[in-house]
Every structure is written in C-alpha cells, then in structure tokens.
Scaffold this motif. Structure first.
Motif, PDB file in Angstrom:
ATOM      1  N   GLY A   1       0.840  -1.192   0.000  1.00 51.07           N
ATOM      2  CA  GLY A   1       0.000   0.000   0.000  1.00 51.07           C
ATOM      3  C   GLY A   1       0.870   1.235   0.000  1.00 51.07           C
ATOM      4  N   THR A   2       0.231   2.372   0.228  1.00 53.96           N
ATOM      5  CA  THR A   2       0.949   3.634   0.326  1.00 53.96           C
ATOM      6  C   THR A   2       0.364   4.450   1.475  1.00 53.96           C
ATOM      7  N   VAL A   3       1.144   5.426   1.922  1.00 51.47           N
ATOM      8  CA  VAL A   3       0.730   6.339   2.984  1.00 51.47           C
ATOM      9  C   VAL A   3       0.819   7.748   2.416  1.00 51.47           C
ATOM     10  N   HIS A   4      -0.236   8.533   2.602  1.00 50.86           N
ATOM     11  CA  HIS A   4      -0.302   9.875   2.025  1.00 50.86           C
ATOM     12  C   HIS A   4      -0.566  10.898   3.119  1.00 50.86           C
ATOM     13  N   LEU A   5       0.197  11.961   3.132  1.00 49.55           N
ATOM     14  CA  LEU A   5      -0.119  13.132   3.940  1.00 49.55           C
ATOM     15  C   LEU A   5      -0.829  14.078   2.980  1.00 49.55           C
ATOM     16  N   THR A   6      -2.108  14.321   3.218  1.00 48.36           N
ATOM     17  CA  THR A   6      -2.920  15.067   2.259  1.00 48.36           C
ATOM     18  C   THR A   6      -3.511  16.311   2.889  1.00 48.36           C
ATOM     19  N   GLU A   7      -3.359  17.422   2.181  1.00 49.19           N
ATOM     20  CA  GLU A   7      -3.968  18.694   2.565  1.00 49.19           C
ATOM     21  C   GLU A   7      -5.235  18.843   1.728  1.00 49.19           C
TER      22      GLU A   7
ATOM     23  N   GLY B   1     -15.600   1.680  -4.218  1.00 44.72           N
ATOM     24  CA  GLY B   1     -16.949   1.959  -4.707  1.00 44.72           C
ATOM     25  C   GLY B   1     -17.701   3.035  -3.961  1.00 44.72           C
ATOM     26  N   VAL B   2     -17.242   3.444  -2.783  1.00 48.15           N
ATOM     27  CA  VAL B   2     -17.932   4.477  -2.002  1.00 48.15           C
ATOM     28  C   VAL B   2     -17.516   5.851  -2.535  1.00 48.15           C
ATOM     29  N   VAL B   3     -18.501   6.643  -2.979  1.00 50.81           N
ATOM     30  CA  VAL B   3     -18.222   7.997  -3.453  1.00 50.81           C
ATOM     31  C   VAL B   3     -17.957   8.856  -2.222  1.00 50.81           C
ATOM     32  N   HIS B   4     -16.827   9.564  -2.233  1.00 50.64           N
ATOM     33  CA  HIS B   4     -16.446  10.319  -1.040  1.00 50.64           C
ATOM     34  C   HIS B   4     -15.729  11.607  -1.404  1.00 50.64           C
ATOM     35  N   ARG B   5     -15.756  12.526  -0.438  1.00 50.74           N
ATOM     36  CA  ARG B   5     -14.962  13.746  -0.495  1.00 50.74           C
ATOM     37  C   ARG B   5     -14.919  14.323   0.911  1.00 50.74           C
ATOM     38  N   ALA B   6     -13.828  15.001   1.181  1.00 46.48           N
ATOM     39  CA  ALA B   6     -13.700  15.722   2.440  1.00 46.48           C
ATOM     40  C   ALA B   6     -14.147  17.153   2.188  1.00 46.48           C
ATOM     41  N   ILE B   7     -14.743  17.754   3.201  1.00 44.71           N
ATOM     42  CA  ILE B   7     -15.281  19.107   3.087  1.00 44.71           C
ATOM     43  C   ILE B   7     -14.635  19.977   4.147  1.00 44.71           C
ATOM     44  N   GLY B   8     -14.090  21.101   3.712  1.00 40.83           N
ATOM     45  CA  GLY B   8     -13.436  22.024   4.636  1.00 40.83           C
ATOM     46  C   GLY B   8     -11.936  21.811   4.632  1.00 40.83           C
ATOM     47  N   ARG B   9     -11.254  22.608   5.414  1.00 37.79           N
ATOM     48  CA  ARG B   9      -9.803  22.487   5.511  1.00 37.79           C
ATOM     49  C   ARG B   9      -9.470  21.332   6.430  1.00 37.79           C
ATOM     50  N   ILE B  10      -8.801  20.324   5.859  1.00 34.41           N
ATOM     51  CA  ILE B  10      -8.467  19.110   6.607  1.00 34.41           C
ATOM     52  C   ILE B  10      -7.050  18.684   6.243  1.00 34.41           C
ATOM     53  N   ARG B  11      -6.295  18.312   7.238  1.00 41.64           N
ATOM     54  CA  ARG B  11      -4.992  17.668   7.034  1.00 41.64           C
ATOM     55  C   ARG B  11      -5.156  16.235   7.512  1.00 41.64           C
ATOM     56  N   THR B  12      -4.928  15.293   6.606  1.00 42.27           N
ATOM     57  CA  THR B  12      -5.208  13.904   6.932  1.00 42.27           C
ATOM     58  C   THR B  12      -4.071  12.984   6.507  1.00 42.27           C
ATOM     59  N   LEU B  13      -3.929  11.902   7.219  1.00 44.03           N
ATOM     60  CA  LEU B  13      -3.036  10.824   6.836  1.00 44.03           C
ATOM     61  C   LEU B  13      -3.924   9.759   6.202  1.00 44.03           C
ATOM     62  N   ILE B  14      -3.592   9.350   4.982  1.00 43.90           N
ATOM     63  CA  ILE B  14      -4.387   8.346   4.281  1.00 43.90           C
ATOM     64  C   ILE B  14      -3.526   7.111   4.069  1.00 43.90           C
ATOM     65  N   ILE B  15      -4.050   5.962   4.491  1.00 45.38           N
ATOM     66  CA  ILE B  15      -3.407   4.690   4.218  1.00 45.38           C
ATOM     67  C   ILE B  15      -4.214   4.050   3.094  1.00 45.38           C
ATOM     68  N   CYS B  16      -3.560   3.768   1.988  1.00 43.81           N
ATOM     69  CA  CYS B  16      -4.221   3.259   0.793  1.00 43.81           C
ATOM     70  C   CYS B  16      -3.753   1.828   0.533  1.00 43.81           C
ATOM     71  N   HIS B  17      -4.721   0.935   0.324  1.00 43.58           N
ATOM     72  CA  HIS B  17      -4.395  -0.463   0.007  1.00 43.58           C
ATOM     73  C   HIS B  17      -5.266  -0.919  -1.141  1.00 43.58           C
ATOM     74  N   PRO B  18      -4.723  -1.498  -2.207  1.00 39.33           N
ATOM     75  CA  PRO B  18      -3.297  -1.694  -2.451  1.00 39.33           C
ATOM     76  C   PRO B  18      -2.606  -0.378  -2.786  1.00 39.33           C
ATOM     77  N   GLU B  19      -1.364  -0.465  -3.218  1.00 43.75           N
ATOM     78  CA  GLU B  19      -0.573   0.719  -3.552  1.00 43.75           C
ATOM     79  C   GLU B  19      -1.359   1.653  -4.462  1.00 43.75           C
ATOM     80  N   PHE B  20      -1.329   2.945  -4.149  1.00 46.74           N
ATOM     81  CA  PHE B  20      -2.089   3.944  -4.888  1.00 46.74           C
ATOM     82  C   PHE B  20      -1.781   3.904  -6.384  1.00 46.74           C
TER      83      PHE B  20
END
Length: 117
Positions: A34-40, A88-107
């Motif tokens: 997988g991968t790990v993402h620091l996302t703004e 399959g889940v449609v998603h989005r973050a709303i507002g100013r967010i700093r998040t760590l995302i763990i993605c499996h399998p590799e992005f």
C-alpha cells in the motif's frame, strides 16, 4: 528480508489530487502492499470513488466545520477521527483538513473515478 524505511512526509514533493495536495510514501517498499499519504484537503475537493482501493483517513487537523461525505451522507469530523472507505464508495472531504491516508493496495491514479459534487 526487507529493511525498514523512515520517511519524512513533509519532505516529499506534493502532488495535485482530487482532494488537494498529497505527499505519497512507500510506493517502492515491497514489504507493504500500500501507500501512505499526507494530504492537505482543499475547498475544491472533488467527489470520487476507487474501483479497487480501500482508504483509511486519519484526520490530523481540521477546521471546526470539517466533514466527510460518504455516498452523499455528510458526517462531521474532528482531529483523530478515523474513516474506513471501501472501494466503490463515493467520497470527499469538506473544509480544511490535514489527513493521513493509508491506501491499500498501492495507490494508482487510474483507480480513481471522479463524480459530480
């Protein structure tokens, strides 16, 4: 046996993504599928889903009115909220967010399916 890796996520060049700017690590680490993402997250975050990826969002910091929208249902989030998003889940973050995302399998950007907000 694989050697451990240590990565300073803030030292990785950010890449534009549907959410905002992502700094992605461990794509070349064979011991982790997988991968790990620091996302703004930015105000222009787009709704999207993934065909095969599962993502875990861990909210590190956010504005008081931040939320996650999952299949059209908006839920407020706060620091240290964790969200599991299956394929399959449609998603989005709303507002100013700093998040760590763990993605499996590799992005893989070809796995993203953009939808209308």
């Amino acid at each position: 046996m694989a050697e451990p890796q240590i990565v300073d996520l803030t030292a990785i060049e950010p890449i534009a993504c549907p959410c905002g700017l992502a700094r992605r690590a461990f794509a070349d680490f064979a011991a982790f599928p997988g991968t790990v993402h620091l996302t703004e997250i930015q105000a222009t975050a787009q709704s999207h889903s993934h065909r095969d990826h599962t993502e875990i969002y861990v909210i590190l910091d956010c504005d008081g009115d931040a939320a996650i929208e999952l299949d059209g249902i908006r839920t407020p989030v706060a620091p240290l909220t964790a969200i599991a998003i299956p394929p399959g889940v449609v998603h989005r973050a709303i507002g100013r967010i700093r998040t760590l995302i763990i993605c499996h399998p590799e992005f893989d950007p070809l796995d993203e399916v953009l939808t209308e907000n």
